[in-house]
Design an enzyme around this catalytic site. Structure first.
Site, mmCIF file in Angstrom:
data_model
loop_
_atom_site.group_PDB
_atom_site.id
_atom_site.type_symbol
_atom_site.label_atom_id
_atom_site.label_comp_id
_atom_site.label_asym_id
_atom_site.label_seq_id
_atom_site.Cartn_x
_atom_site.Cartn_y
_atom_site.Cartn_z
ATOM 1 N N ASP A 9 0.874 -1.176 0.000
ATOM 2 C CA ASP A 9 0.000 0.000 0.000
ATOM 3 C C ASP A 9 0.909 1.223 0.000
ATOM 4 O O ASP A 9 1.783 1.344 0.873
ATOM 5 C CB ASP A 9 -0.877 0.024 1.257
ATOM 6 C CG ASP A 9 -2.036 -0.954 1.162
ATOM 7 O OD1 ASP A 9 -2.447 -1.280 0.033
ATOM 8 O OD2 ASP A 9 -2.538 -1.385 2.212
ATOM 9 N N ASP A 37 -13.591 -3.835 -1.870
ATOM 10 C CA ASP A 37 -13.531 -3.716 -0.415
ATOM 11 C C ASP A 37 -14.940 -3.921 0.113
ATOM 12 O O ASP A 37 -15.859 -3.168 -0.233
ATOM 13 C CB ASP A 37 -13.022 -2.326 -0.011
ATOM 14 C CG ASP A 37 -11.591 -2.086 -0.473
ATOM 15 O OD1 ASP A 37 -10.772 -3.008 -0.333
ATOM 16 O OD2 ASP A 37 -11.289 -0.985 -0.978
#
Length: 254
Positions: free
Chosen positions: A11, A130
Site C-alpha cells: 500500500d 472492499d
C-alpha cells in the site's frame, strides 16, 4: 493440481509503503522499490501495488514509481489506485504493470471494466473490491469505495458477478472487517464470492499466520492469498510461508 499463489501487497501513500488497520492510522514502513525487490528475491508469485490516496485525491497513478518497481521484479505486477480511464490503464501497463486493479473507479464507471477488457484483455483487468458486513444487503456484505471510507448501494456478491460479466478476469477481495487485524481472513465472504464467479479470487485482509493462509486457500476456496503485515513487520518470509503451506498440503510454487 493448480498451484495457489502468494501475493504481497504494497500500500503506497505519498511515494512510501504504508500499513494501517481497517484502512486507518497508516504508518510509513519503507521504500516500495526496495521492498518489491526483497519480496521478489524471496520468491513471491506476484506483487500488488495500491496507491491508497489516488482516488480520494482525484489523481491518476504515479507512473514513475510504478516503472521503478517494475524494473526490480520479473513476476506479474498489478497496480491499483486512481485508474479512472482507458488512458490511465494504458499508461500504467506501459509503465510496467501486467494488470490493473479497478476499485472505486469501476463502481463509478462500470463501463471502464468492459472497455479495458476489450482493449487489453480480461487477464489485465482485476476488480478490486472492499467489502464489510452489512445485514441489510442480500449477501450480508456491502461494497465500500475510496479506501473503505465511502459506503455504496452495491451488494458484494451481486457486484462481483456483474463485474465478471463485464470482463474482469480476477477479483481481489478485501475484507474491511479483517483488514490489518492479523486474526485470519474472512472465510465466509471469500468462499461465497469464489463459488459465485468463474474467475480467480484473491483473498485479502487479515493474514497473520501461515495457518490463516491455508484456511482461506482450502476452506475459503481462494486461488491466492494476499499478505502484507506478515512479511512487512511480523518476521515472516515468503519462502518460509510457502514451506509451511507445503507441509500443510497446500500446493504452492516452491
Amino acid at each position: 493440481m493448480l498451484k495457489k499463489r502468494i501475493i504481497v501487497c504494497l500500500d503506497v501513500k505519498d511515494g512510501r509503503t504504508t500499513k494501517g488497520v481497517k484502512f486507518q492510522n497508516n504508518v510509513d514502513i519503507g521504500d516500495p522499490v526496495e521492498m518489491a525487490k526483497k519480496y521478489y528475491e524471496q520468491g513471491v508469485d506476484e506483487l500488488v501495488f495500491y496507491d491508497i490516496m489516488a482516488s480520494a485525491r482525484g489523481r491518476g497513478p504515479i507512473l514513475d514509481l510504478i516503472s521503478r518497481v517494475a524494473e526490480q521484479v520479473f513476476i506479474p505486477f498489478c497496480v491499483g489506485g486512481g485508474i479512472g480511464s482507458i488512458e490511465d490503464i494504458r499508461s500504467t501497463i506501459l509503465a510496467g504493470a501486467e494488470k490493473v486493479s479497478l476499485n472505486s473507479q469501476a463502481v463509478k464507471n462500470p463501463e471502464l471494466i468492459s472497455q479495458g477488457a476489450r482493449i487489453f484483455g480480461n487477464q489485465c483487468i482485476v476488480l478490486g473490491m472492499d467489502a464489510a458486513k452489512d445485514e441489510t444487503c442480500p449477501s450480508g456484505y456491502r461494497v465500500f469505495i475510496n479506501g473503505g471510507r465511502t459506503k455504496t448501494d452495491l451488494d458484494a456478491r451481486e457486484w462481483a458477478i456483474k463485474a465478471v460479466k463485464l470482463g474482469a478476469g480476477e477479483i481481489v477481495l478485501n475484507s474491511i472487517d479483517a483488514d490489518g487485524m492479523k486474526n485470519g481472513y474472512e472465510i465466509n465472504l471469500t468462499k461465497m464470492i469464489a463459488e459465485s464467479v468463474g474467475v480467480p479470487v484473491i483473498a485479502s485482509g487479515g493474514g497473520g499466520t501461515p495457518e490463516h493462509l491455508a484456511n482461506v486457500l482450502k476452506e475459503g476456496k481462494a486461488d491466492a492469498a494476499l499478505i502484507a503485515s506478515m512479511v512487512h513487520s511480523m518476521g515472516y518470509t515468503v519462502g518460509g510461508i510457502k514451506a509451511d503451506l507445503n507441509k500443510m498440503g497446500v500446493p504452492v510454487r516452491m
